[in-house]
Design a protein around this motif. Structure first.
Motif, PDB file in Angstrom:
ATOM      1  N   LEU A  37       0.803  -1.236   0.056  1.00  0.00           N
ATOM      2  CA  LEU A  37      -0.034   0.120   0.006  1.00  0.00           C
ATOM      3  C   LEU A  37       1.037   1.272  -0.191  1.00  0.00           C
ATOM      4  O   LEU A  37       1.913   1.097   0.728  1.00  0.00           O
ATOM      5  N   ARG A  41      -5.509   7.264  -0.980  1.00  0.00           N
ATOM      6  CA  ARG A  41      -6.744   6.657  -0.966  1.00  0.00           C
ATOM      7  C   ARG A  41      -7.801   7.666  -1.778  1.00  0.00           C
ATOM      8  O   ARG A  41      -7.533   8.727  -1.868  1.00  0.00           O
ATOM      9  N   PHE A  64      -5.941   5.746  -9.613  1.00  0.00           N
ATOM     10  CA  PHE A  64      -4.751   4.798  -9.402  1.00  0.00           C
ATOM     11  C   PHE A  64      -4.897   3.658 -10.485  1.00  0.00           C
ATOM     12  O   PHE A  64      -5.999   3.019 -10.919  1.00  0.00           O
ATOM     13  N   TYR A  67      -4.855  -0.938  -7.431  1.00  0.00           N
ATOM     14  CA  TYR A  67      -5.682  -0.509  -6.219  1.00  0.00           C
ATOM     15  C   TYR A  67      -6.377  -1.848  -5.452  1.00  0.00           C
ATOM     16  O   TYR A  67      -6.688  -2.706  -6.132  1.00  0.00           O
ATOM     17  N   PHE A  92     -10.838   3.128  -2.177  1.00  0.00           N
ATOM     18  CA  PHE A  92      -9.874   2.626  -2.959  1.00  0.00           C
ATOM     19  C   PHE A  92      -8.594   3.226  -2.731  1.00  0.00           C
ATOM     20  O   PHE A  92      -8.201   4.045  -2.255  1.00  0.00           O
ATOM     21  N   GLU A  94      -4.369   2.723  -3.176  1.00  0.00           N
ATOM     22  CA  GLU A  94      -3.385   2.591  -4.099  1.00  0.00           C
ATOM     23  C   GLU A  94      -2.458   1.573  -3.743  1.00  0.00           C
ATOM     24  O   GLU A  94      -1.846   1.636  -2.401  1.00  0.00           O
ATOM     25  N   THR A  95      -2.217   0.637  -4.340  1.00  0.00           N
ATOM     26  CA  THR A  95      -1.014  -0.254  -4.397  1.00  0.00           C
ATOM     27  C   THR A  95      -0.071  -0.170  -5.513  1.00  0.00           C
ATOM     28  O   THR A  95      -0.343   0.308  -6.413  1.00  0.00           O
TER      29      THR A  95
END
Length: 167
Positions: A37, A41, A64, A67, A92, A94-95
């Motif tokens: 992560l 967001r 993103f 996510y 959501f 974000e990754t």
């Protein structure tokens, strides 16, 4: 089963437990990609009215590329009775993919866990692992290759029909 002159054939049930040996081979890369992560967001909020969903916030597209979605839901209630009103929030997160280098010791622990899961899948719910031993372990081309010997205790009984016997 029965007394003299009045016998009948019946089925039998039983359990036969035995030690069974398995060999499991695993390959664990020392450079692994993991999804982490970033802390950014984005949220959408909806009002729920009956079967309708009305978006209150978050009309723009998700900003993103990668996510995860976490949903929070709250339904209305009055005196213990459920009402057809509520709120729903989609968050959501974000990754991003990061390459993480693991030590051979950490890779060995991951490999043992993978081998154990493989053997448990093969033996089913009634079996259990008694012991395990690493037979061979070598690092080649940034990958740890392991061969493990796993000893299990499992029920090896199988149901079989009993043939009719004539006079």
């Amino acid at each position: 089963m029965g007394d003299e002159g009045q016998t009948r054939i019946v089925g039998a049930e039983g359990k036969v437990e035995a030690e069974v040996w398995y060999e499991s081979e695993v390959a664990v890369p020392l450079v692994q990609k993991r999804e982490v992560l970033t802390g950014r967001r984005f949220a959408r909020t909806y009002a729920l009215v009956g079967t309708y969903r009305i978006r209150l916030r978050g009309y723009e597209a998700v900003p993103f590329a990668r996510y995860r979605v976490v949903e929070e839901r709250e339904e209305g209630a009055l005196f213990g009775r459920r009402l057809p009103l509520g709120w729903r929030k989609e968050v959501f997160l974000e990754t991003e993919l990061q390459e993480v280098r693991v030590s051979p010791t950490e890779a060995a622990a991951i490999g043992k866990r993978l081998a154990r899961a493989d053997v448990l899948r093969r033996i089913g719910d009634e079996g259990r692992i008694l012991r395990e031993k690493v037979l061979h372990s070598v690092v080649r081309n940034d990958t740890l290759y392991m061969k493990l010997h796993v000893v299990t205790l499992e029920n090896i009984a199988r149901a079989q029909p009993i043939p009719e016997q004539g006079d």
